[in-house]
Scaffold this active site. Structure first.
Site, PDB file in Angstrom:
ATOM      1  N   LYS A  13       0.824  -1.215   0.000  1.00 29.79           N
ATOM      2  CA  LYS A  13       0.000   0.000   0.000  1.00 29.79           C
ATOM      3  C   LYS A  13       0.858   1.266   0.000  1.00 29.79           C
ATOM      4  CE  LYS A  13      -2.407  -0.947   3.707  1.00 29.79           C
ATOM      5  NZ  LYS A  13      -1.788  -2.241   4.046  1.00 29.79           N
ATOM      6  N   ARG A  88      -9.790   2.110  10.139  1.00 34.96           N
ATOM      7  CA  ARG A  88      -9.316   0.762  10.469  1.00 34.96           C
ATOM      8  C   ARG A  88     -10.449  -0.142  10.949  1.00 34.96           C
ATOM      9  NH1 ARG A  88      -3.791   0.196  10.685  1.00 34.96           N
ATOM     10  NH2 ARG A  88      -2.572   2.103  10.887  1.00 34.96           N
ATOM     11  N   ARG A 123      12.428 -10.693   4.411  1.00 27.28           N
ATOM     12  CA  ARG A 123      13.208  -9.447   4.450  1.00 27.28           C
ATOM     13  C   ARG A 123      14.420  -9.597   5.372  1.00 27.28           C
ATOM     14  NH1 ARG A 123       8.352  -5.365   5.937  1.00 27.28           N
ATOM     15  NH2 ARG A 123       7.329  -5.190   3.908  1.00 27.28           N
ATOM     16  N   ARG A 156      14.303  -8.269  11.297  1.00 22.83           N
ATOM     17  CA  ARG A 156      13.647  -7.504  12.355  1.00 22.83           C
ATOM     18  C   ARG A 156      12.561  -8.347  13.011  1.00 22.83           C
ATOM     19  NH1 ARG A 156      12.620  -2.116   8.843  1.00 22.83           N
ATOM     20  NH2 ARG A 156      11.261  -3.633   7.877  1.00 22.83           N
ATOM     21  N   ARG A 167      -0.072 -10.251  12.813  1.00 22.76           N
ATOM     22  CA  ARG A 167      -0.524  -9.006  12.175  1.00 22.76           C
ATOM     23  C   ARG A 167      -1.632  -9.291  11.162  1.00 22.76           C
ATOM     24  NH1 ARG A 167       4.783  -6.549   9.837  1.00 22.76           N
ATOM     25  NH2 ARG A 167       3.408  -4.932   9.033  1.00 22.76           N
TER      26      ARG A 167
END
Length: 218
Positions: A13, A88, A123, A156, A167
């Site tokens: 996004k 949200r 990542r 991370r 999430r």
């Protein structure tokens, strides 16, 4: 062009929002940025929000909507705006509707959950410089090492698979219902409601951008 961009974390996004805001010459409106600006400026809503945040509370939807309405009065919003990370929840969407905030489109970027997990959990970051890699899509020349310094890359905590799954669960439970909310509203009141569009978020950044721009023309 006044729109909301929806999609799970890791759907791209942020990248696509930058293309949209540049193309249409509109600001990207983030409630976090608005809160910080209002607190810094000492506006009545900012003062109220600061008291709540200092006490460790969550700023109410009424205050957020008030900030949104104030922000939309600013000159840079005359050509439109893109909401980033807002609404949200269904109560926030209801409050936006009740406040008669104009919207032209709601665009959902669709990406399967397993693809999101691959994208984010792959990542790797060189912490001192912020250089970012991906073990599949953009691997370093030497596994686990930064290309320029040879120093170790890290994963991370936010990018670990368990965190990503959590999430996604939060998104499914709290934000995903907005998909049903806006698609149902568009079907029930096609004249009043924003047009609802879904775009496949799998493919190259350029392919996804072209799909979004095509969706914003029909």
């Amino acid at each position: 062009m006044r729109l909301i961009l929806l999609g799970p974390p890791g759907a791209g996004k942020g990248t696509q929002a930058a293309f949209i805001t540049q193309h249409y010459g509109i600001p990207q409106i983030s409630t976090g940025d608005m809160l910080r600006a209002a607190v810094k400026a000492g506006t009545p809503l900012g003062i109220e929000a600061k008291k709540i945040m200092d006490a460790g509370g969550l700023v109410s939807d009424d205050i957020i909507i008030g900030l949104v309405k104030d922000r939309l009065q600013q000159p840079d919003c005359t050509q439109g705006y893109l909401f980033d990370g807002f609404p949200r929840t269904i109560p926030q969407a209801d409050a936006l509707k009740d406040a008669s905030v104009d919207l032209d489109y709601v665009v959902e970027i669709q990406v399967p959950g397993e693809d999101i997990i691959d994208r984010i959990s792959g990542r790797r970051v060189h912490q001192p410089s912020g250089r970012s890699y991906h073990i599949r899509f953009n691997p370093p020349k030497s596994e686990g090492l930064d290309d320029e310094t040879g120093e170790p890359l890290i994963q991370r905590d936010d990018d670990k698979e368990e965190t990503v799954r959590n999430r996604l669960n939060v998104y499914e439970n709290q934000t995903r219902p907005l998909v049903d909310y806006y698609s149902a509203w568009a079907a029930a009141e096609p004249v009043r409601a924003p047009r609802y569009r879904t775009v496949q978020g799998v493919g190259s950044v350029d392919q996804i951008r072209e799909r979004i721009f095509a969706a914003l023309k029909d």
